[in-house]
Design an enzyme around this catalytic site. Structure first.
Site, short mmCIF file in Angstrom:
data_model
loop_
_atom_site.label_atom_id
_atom_site.label_comp_id
_atom_site.label_asym_id
_atom_site.label_seq_id
_atom_site.Cartn_x
_atom_site.Cartn_y
_atom_site.Cartn_z
N SER A 91 -20.01 38.83 -17.06
CA SER A 91 -18.83 39.27 -16.30
C SER A 91 -18.64 40.78 -16.42
O SER A 91 -19.42 41.55 -15.88
CB SER A 91 -17.60 38.49 -16.77
OG SER A 91 -16.49 38.78 -15.96
N HIS A 200 -12.87 34.78 -11.84
CA HIS A 200 -14.04 34.16 -11.21
C HIS A 200 -13.66 32.93 -10.39
O HIS A 200 -14.40 31.94 -10.35
CB HIS A 200 -15.11 33.85 -12.26
CG HIS A 200 -15.58 35.08 -12.97
ND1 HIS A 200 -16.34 36.06 -12.36
CD2 HIS A 200 -15.35 35.53 -14.24
CE1 HIS A 200 -16.56 37.03 -13.21
NE2 HIS A 200 -15.98 36.74 -14.35
#
Length: 316
Positions: A91, A200
């Protein structure tokens, strides 16, 4: 030995991270001071070294602090001519990998992640979300449970970490229902993860739109080493639009397991995790075990870690 640098993601932060590097290494000290001066709205140095953890863990603060730590350590490694052959990250960590690959400068990296963190925090406001790690289940089971959910709210798989560990996120009511569903389907355990937003997922579209606008004013250099992308779980290809990939990344699941499997299959046998904690090293260990592969992994969290690892590498 084929080495990849792994950059940690949000959630690994701790109060005091980087303090020992700051005290021992002038390069690290100067860089953190510059970051602090260039990002006065955060107060990076105080946030990293003193916290409190509640403030450090706020998305708008975490990301720039983690980036400053990662870039500072990478600079120290470069000074010793220790560089990766490949880079990837989880990420936020994907931005660290892109920095290591020369896509943007250290200053751009920290400023960009500060912006990303602020916009992700902004997008998360007012959403009653939850995140849960599903343990002891296959990814298709988790995906099926999410797809079959037809109650109130929204839930999706967001992190494909390693064999037997997949994460779902979404509205609290939907996550709770899917937790019960996956346990009925054979999952061993569900473990709630402290989270400050539905990252996400589709709820991050406003953050993605803001990133797209920010990127439009930036020039990305061509990566100097291979980099893997969270959204595909594969290497960034020459014909792929990196900016568009990063916009998609913030709104879609992170396919870390696929990245690790790809690396191990391609002969990577040394993983160096850069960032507080050893979360990614754990993912590497479990993925390698599932593949029947032997790999070596290190984590650079402290100055002692750095000295031990660099001493060994330089002696090879």
């Amino acid at each position: 030995m084929k080495t990849v640098f792994l950059y940690a993601g949000q959630g690994s932060q701790r109060v005091g991270m980087g303090q020992d590097f700051y005290d021992r290494y002038e390069t690290f000290r100067k860089f953190i001071d510059e970051c602090d001066a260039n990002n006065p709205e955060i107060g990076i140095k105080k946030m990293m070294f003193e916290g409190p953890i509640e403030e450090l863990s706020k998305t708008q603060n975490t990301q720039a602090c983690m980036a400053a730590f990662a870039a500072g350590v990478t600079k120290l490694l470069e000074e010793k001519n220790i560089k990766p052959e490949i880079a990837c990250g989880l990420s936020l960590g994907e931005y660290g990998a892109l920095y290591a690959a020369g896509v943007f400068s250290a200053d751009e990296y920290v400023k960009l992640t500060a912006f990303r963190g602020a916009k992700m925090a902004e997008a998360a406001k007012g959403i009653d979300c939850a995140m849960s790690a599903i343990l002891g289940a296959e990814s298709d089971l988790v995906e099926r449970a999410c797809a079959e959910y037809d109650g109130e709210g929204y839930v999706t798989a967001t992190n494909y970490n390693c064999p037997g560990q997949y994460v779902i996120c979404g509205d609290e009511v939907a996550v709770a229902a899917v937790e019960e569903k996956v346990k009925e389907m054979g999952a061993r355990k569900c473990k709630r993860i402290a989270v400050t937003g539905p990252f996400h997922t589709k709820y991050m579209k406003p953050a993605g739109d803001n990133l797209a606008e920010y990127f439009s004013k930036m020039d990305f250099a061509k990566p100097q080493i291979p980099v893997l992308c969270n959204v595909t779980g594969d290497y960034l290809k020459p014909d792929e639009d990196l900016k568009e990939m990063l916009v998609r990344q913030v709104q879609n699941g992170v396919r870390m397991e696929a990245e690790l499997r790809k690396l191990i299959a391609d002969g990577v046998d040394h993983f160096v995790e850069i960032g507080p904690g050893e979360v990614l090293s754990g993912f590497v260990k479990r993925t390698a075990r599932a593949m029947g592969a032997e790999v070596w992994f290190d984590s650079i969290d402290t100055a002692e870690d750095f000295e031990e690892i660099t001493s060994y590498l330089l002696a090879q």
